[in-house]
Design a protein around this motif. Sequence first.
Motif, mmCIF file in Angstrom:
data_model
loop_
_atom_site.group_PDB
_atom_site.id
_atom_site.type_symbol
_atom_site.label_atom_id
_atom_site.label_comp_id
_atom_site.label_asym_id
_atom_site.label_seq_id
_atom_site.Cartn_x
_atom_site.Cartn_y
_atom_site.Cartn_z
ATOM 1 N N GLY A 233 9.411 -4.289 -1.833
ATOM 2 C CA GLY A 233 8.351 -3.369 -1.450
ATOM 3 C C GLY A 233 7.141 -3.588 -2.337
ATOM 4 O O GLY A 233 7.279 -3.813 -3.535
ATOM 5 N N ALA A 234 5.951 -3.529 -1.749
ATOM 6 C CA ALA A 234 4.733 -3.758 -2.524
ATOM 7 C C ALA A 234 3.751 -2.615 -2.334
ATOM 8 O O ALA A 234 3.526 -2.149 -1.209
ATOM 9 C CB ALA A 234 4.082 -5.080 -2.109
ATOM 10 N N ALA A 235 3.187 -2.160 -3.449
ATOM 11 C CA ALA A 235 2.115 -1.166 -3.417
ATOM 12 C C ALA A 235 0.786 -1.903 -3.247
ATOM 13 O O ALA A 235 0.763 -3.029 -2.749
ATOM 14 C CB ALA A 235 2.147 -0.330 -4.684
ATOM 15 N N TRP A 236 -0.313 -1.300 -3.650
ATOM 16 C CA TRP A 236 -1.627 -1.896 -3.419
ATOM 17 C C TRP A 236 -2.480 -1.752 -4.670
ATOM 18 O O TRP A 236 -2.049 -1.271 -5.707
ATOM 19 C CB TRP A 236 -2.315 -1.171 -2.252
ATOM 20 C CG TRP A 236 -2.485 0.281 -2.551
ATOM 21 C CD1 TRP A 236 -3.491 0.870 -3.265
ATOM 22 C CD2 TRP A 236 -1.573 1.325 -2.220
ATOM 23 N NE1 TRP A 236 -3.261 2.217 -3.386
ATOM 24 C CE2 TRP A 236 -2.093 2.521 -2.751
ATOM 25 C CE3 TRP A 236 -0.376 1.359 -1.518
ATOM 26 C CZ2 TRP A 236 -1.449 3.751 -2.599
ATOM 27 C CZ3 TRP A 236 0.262 2.583 -1.377
ATOM 28 C CH2 TRP A 236 -0.272 3.762 -1.906
ATOM 29 N N GLY A 237 -3.720 -2.206 -4.571
ATOM 30 C CA GLY A 237 -4.665 -2.068 -5.665
ATOM 31 C C GLY A 237 -4.996 -3.396 -6.326
ATOM 32 O O GLY A 237 -4.333 -4.409 -6.104
ATOM 33 N N ASP A 238 -6.036 -3.386 -7.140
ATOM 34 C CA ASP A 238 -6.484 -4.614 -7.801
ATOM 35 C C ASP A 238 -5.407 -5.186 -8.718
ATOM 36 O O ASP A 238 -5.285 -6.411 -8.851
ATOM 37 C CB ASP A 238 -7.753 -4.334 -8.604
ATOM 38 C CG ASP A 238 -8.949 -4.037 -7.710
ATOM 39 O OD1 ASP A 238 -8.957 -4.515 -6.566
ATOM 40 O OD2 ASP A 238 -9.858 -3.318 -8.166
ATOM 41 N N THR A 239 -4.637 -4.317 -9.356
ATOM 42 C CA THR A 239 -3.579 -4.796 -10.249
ATOM 43 C C THR A 239 -2.513 -5.547 -9.464
ATOM 44 O O THR A 239 -2.040 -6.609 -9.883
ATOM 45 C CB THR A 239 -2.945 -3.626 -11.021
ATOM 46 O OG1 THR A 239 -3.939 -3.060 -11.891
ATOM 47 C CG2 THR A 239 -1.761 -4.087 -11.857
ATOM 48 N N MET A 240 -2.116 -5.007 -8.305
ATOM 49 C CA MET A 240 -1.129 -5.695 -7.485
ATOM 50 C C MET A 240 -1.674 -7.003 -6.921
ATOM 51 O O MET A 240 -0.964 -8.002 -6.839
ATOM 52 C CB MET A 240 -0.681 -4.792 -6.320
ATOM 53 C CG MET A 240 0.244 -3.661 -6.725
ATOM 54 S SD MET A 240 1.807 -4.243 -7.433
ATOM 55 C CE MET A 240 1.414 -4.228 -9.197
ATOM 56 N N LEU A 241 -2.946 -7.009 -6.580
ATOM 57 C CA LEU A 241 -3.554 -8.235 -6.085
ATOM 58 C C LEU A 241 -3.535 -9.314 -7.165
ATOM 59 O O LEU A 241 -3.214 -10.472 -6.895
ATOM 60 C CB LEU A 241 -4.991 -7.968 -5.639
ATOM 61 C CG LEU A 241 -5.759 -9.169 -5.074
ATOM 62 C CD1 LEU A 241 -5.062 -9.743 -3.853
ATOM 63 C CD2 LEU A 241 -7.199 -8.770 -4.732
ATOM 64 N N SER A 242 -3.822 -8.926 -8.404
ATOM 65 C CA SER A 242 -3.808 -9.905 -9.497
ATOM 66 C C SER A 242 -2.407 -10.431 -9.748
ATOM 67 O O SER A 242 -2.224 -11.618 -10.053
ATOM 68 C CB SER A 242 -4.368 -9.273 -10.780
ATOM 69 O OG SER A 242 -3.468 -8.317 -11.329
ATOM 70 N N LEU A 243 -1.404 -9.584 -9.614
ATOM 71 C CA LEU A 243 -0.019 -10.026 -9.787
ATOM 72 C C LEU A 243 0.350 -11.039 -8.703
ATOM 73 O O LEU A 243 0.885 -12.114 -8.990
ATOM 74 C CB LEU A 243 0.923 -8.822 -9.750
ATOM 75 C CG LEU A 243 2.401 -9.034 -10.103
ATOM 76 C CD1 LEU A 243 3.059 -7.682 -10.440
ATOM 77 C CD2 LEU A 243 3.200 -9.701 -8.997
ATOM 78 N N VAL A 244 0.048 -10.685 -7.468
ATOM 79 C CA VAL A 244 0.404 -11.556 -6.343
ATOM 80 C C VAL A 244 -0.323 -12.892 -6.443
ATOM 81 O O VAL A 244 0.263 -13.958 -6.205
ATOM 82 C CB VAL A 244 0.092 -10.853 -5.010
ATOM 83 C CG1 VAL A 244 0.170 -11.832 -3.845
ATOM 84 C CG2 VAL A 244 1.056 -9.691 -4.787
ATOM 85 N N GLU A 245 -1.591 -12.870 -6.824
ATOM 86 C CA GLU A 245 -2.350 -14.115 -6.940
ATOM 87 C C GLU A 245 -1.822 -15.000 -8.066
ATOM 88 O O GLU A 245 -2.054 -16.205 -8.072
ATOM 89 C CB GLU A 245 -3.831 -13.803 -7.155
ATOM 90 C CG GLU A 245 -4.518 -13.265 -5.908
ATOM 91 C CD GLU A 245 -5.995 -13.001 -6.109
ATOM 92 O OE1 GLU A 245 -6.391 -12.752 -7.279
ATOM 93 O OE2 GLU A 245 -6.740 -13.035 -5.118
#
Length: 314
Positions: free
Chosen positions: A111-123
């Motif tokens: 499961g994935a949440a959202w936000g700039d922090t999650m985007l940086s993790l995924v990238e």
Amino acid sequence: MVTTNVLAQIAEDYYLNKKSFGQIAEKYDLSRYLINKYLNEAVKTGVVKIEITALASRNPQLEQVFKEEFLQTNCYIIQDSTTSTATEESLSKYAANLLVKHLLDNDHIVGAAWGDTMLSLVESISTAPLDQIKFTQFIGDNMKYNSMAGAMPIVEKAAKKVAGEFLTLPAPLYLANDDLRQNLTQEPSLANTLNMAAKMDTLITGIGTLASLQSIPIWHDHMDQLFPNLASKQIAGMIYGRPFDSQGRILNPNQDKVFGLSLDHILQVPKRICLVRSKSKSQATLGVLRAGLVTDLIFSESLAYRILNENDYI
């Protein structure tokens, strides 16, 4: 037997040109299974060499202090770099590597949440294909339009990073109408994702703030409906869409307007990885630690010292 030249071309398209499995399969007229097989073969035969750079250094002394103070959470405390930007990058890379290491051992639903922090993790995810992995939303969309940090873009991007699958939940994060919120869980298009999310064994999340929620117009204009009888000064942070105080207590358990899995269900997920990049979130992070709202927490030395100071440890 496929030639070394073909292996190299497929590997170049995947690793360097960032093409998806679907694009590569169409280009070479091959199945996704064979693309995965050839990429793994390219690594085994030395056509592709994957270097894993040294992970950011951790502070074992601080980690021991947190281990004794907060028993429910594994804390990974990353040493501060020379700049805030460099520290944030180190945190994201460490969290991504921690997630990938966990995913390598078996099939997983994440499961994935959202936000700039999650985007940086995924990238920051960099790995060989993990096509057995499924990413899913487990609560509704934050309605942050035209942003790659939204809930739906993040699960799609995460799945593409590992050539896995993804499911979205095309419904708002909050629904003020209790009957509508309950009835929507029965809609087939939404129930399919919710059923998958109910089986997740891993989730990734950040810690939000009330200010970040209020920055989204639709929520800003309806705060009284979403959080009735709740004073903003009580809120230390937001997690899984829910507000909590500095002790980690959820502030509206009987008036929860979140569409998606219940908090009780979420807290039963065995692996709940949380990344915090901002050192200003000391009160929110302290609340998460006190209540054991996550199982694994990645944060910086500077934030760790702030937390200990506010927890009257030093």
